[in-house]
Design a protein around this motif. Structure first.
Motif, mmCIF file in Angstrom:
data_model
loop_
_atom_site.group_PDB
_atom_site.id
_atom_site.type_symbol
_atom_site.label_atom_id
_atom_site.label_comp_id
_atom_site.label_asym_id
_atom_site.label_seq_id
_atom_site.Cartn_x
_atom_site.Cartn_y
_atom_site.Cartn_z
ATOM 1 N N LEU A 263 0.835 -1.200 0.000
ATOM 2 C CA LEU A 263 0.000 0.000 0.000
ATOM 3 C C LEU A 263 0.872 1.252 0.000
ATOM 4 O O LEU A 263 0.587 2.215 -0.725
ATOM 5 N N ASN A 264 1.942 1.257 0.782
ATOM 6 C CA ASN A 264 2.858 2.406 0.768
ATOM 7 C C ASN A 264 3.438 2.614 -0.627
ATOM 8 O O ASN A 264 3.515 3.740 -1.114
ATOM 9 N N ALA B 4 2.115 1.694 -3.482
ATOM 10 C CA ALA B 4 1.043 2.175 -4.358
ATOM 11 C C ALA B 4 0.782 3.663 -4.131
ATOM 12 O O ALA B 4 0.557 4.418 -5.089
ATOM 13 N N ARG B 5 0.808 4.093 -2.884
ATOM 14 C CA ARG B 5 0.599 5.509 -2.576
ATOM 15 C C ARG B 5 1.726 6.372 -3.127
ATOM 16 O O ARG B 5 1.479 7.450 -3.690
ATOM 17 N N THR C 232 1.152 6.685 -6.763
ATOM 18 C CA THR C 232 0.059 7.626 -7.023
ATOM 19 C C THR C 232 0.577 9.057 -6.985
ATOM 20 O O THR C 232 0.236 9.869 -7.859
ATOM 21 N N THR D 27 -6.597 10.792 -9.468
ATOM 22 C CA THR D 27 -5.728 10.328 -8.375
ATOM 23 C C THR D 27 -6.344 10.616 -7.006
ATOM 24 O O THR D 27 -5.832 10.136 -5.991
ATOM 25 N N PHE E 192 -4.024 10.359 2.421
ATOM 26 C CA PHE E 192 -4.774 9.308 1.728
ATOM 27 C C PHE E 192 -5.938 8.821 2.564
ATOM 28 O O PHE E 192 -5.876 8.815 3.794
ATOM 29 N N SER F 6 -6.463 2.985 1.221
ATOM 30 C CA SER F 6 -6.671 3.352 -0.174
ATOM 31 C C SER F 6 -5.419 4.001 -0.749
ATOM 32 O O SER F 6 -4.610 4.560 -0.009
ATOM 33 N N ASP F 7 -5.281 3.934 -2.074
ATOM 34 C CA ASP F 7 -4.204 4.655 -2.736
ATOM 35 C C ASP F 7 -4.731 5.902 -3.438
ATOM 36 O O ASP F 7 -4.123 6.424 -4.349
#
Length: 144
Positions: free
Chosen positions: A5-6, A8-9, A12, A31, A118, A122-123
Motif C-alpha cells: 500500500l505504501n 502504491a501511494r 500515485t 488520483t 490518503f 486506499s491509494d
C-alpha cells in the motif's frame, strides 16, 4: 501499513505530480478520492473538483510551464511526504499580495515540500498540502 500500500501511494503521488506537469487534469483528478488542496503559504483551500480545476487554471495562467522535480519521497501512516523543486516561467499576470505583477519572462526555481493525505486503506488522495516559504516565487522572480 503494508509495504504494498505504501508503494502504491508513492506511485500515485509520482503519477499525480507528473500529470500536473503535462496538464492532464482529468487524470490528476482521478488520483483523488476527493480533490482538495490546502495551500500552507496563503491558507487558501480548494475543495472539490470545480475549485481544484480552477486552481489548476489560475496557477498555469501565470506559469504555463509550471513543473516539479521530486527530490525525496516517503510514506508514513496515511501520508506521503515529498520534497521537490518547483519551477516555471512568469508568462502571465501573477496575482499575489493584493497586487498584479505583469509577466516578466523570468524563470524561478524554489524548493518546496508537500504532504499527500490518503483515505484509509486506499491509494487515492484526499488532500494535498504544499508547503513553501511565503512569497518564495515572488522573491525568486526578483519581484520583492
Amino acid at each position: 501499513m503494508s509495504e504494498s500500500l505504501n508503494a502504491a501511494r508513492i506511485q500515485t503521488v509520482r503519477d499525480h505530480m507528473a500529470l500536473e506537469c503535462t496538464h492532464e487534469w482529468d487524470a490528476v483528478i482521478d488520483t483523488f478520492a476527493h480533490p482538495r488542496y490546502e495551500m500552507h503559504a496563503t491558507g487558501t483551500v480548494f475543495d472539490g473538483e470545480e475549485e481544484v480545476r480552477g486552481y489548476f487554471d489560475a496557477s498555469r495562467a501565470s506559469f504555463p510551464d509550471l513543473a516539479n522535480e521530486i527530490i525525496a519521497i516517503a510514506a508514513a501512516d496515511d501520508t506521503v511526504l515529498v520534497e521537490f523543486w518547483l519551477s516555471g516561467t512568469h508568462l502571465g499576470d501573477l496575482k499575489a499580495n493584493g497586487k498584479v505583477f505583469p509577466p516578466t519572462g523570468r524563470k524561478f526555481r524554489v524548493r518546496m515540500a508537500a504532504t499527500f493525505e490518503f483515505a484509509p486503506h486506499s491509494d487515492k488522495i484526499i488532500c494535498e498540502r504544499p508547503y513553501s516559504a511565503t512569497d518564495a516565487k515572488l522573491r525568486a522572480l526578483g519581484l520583492l
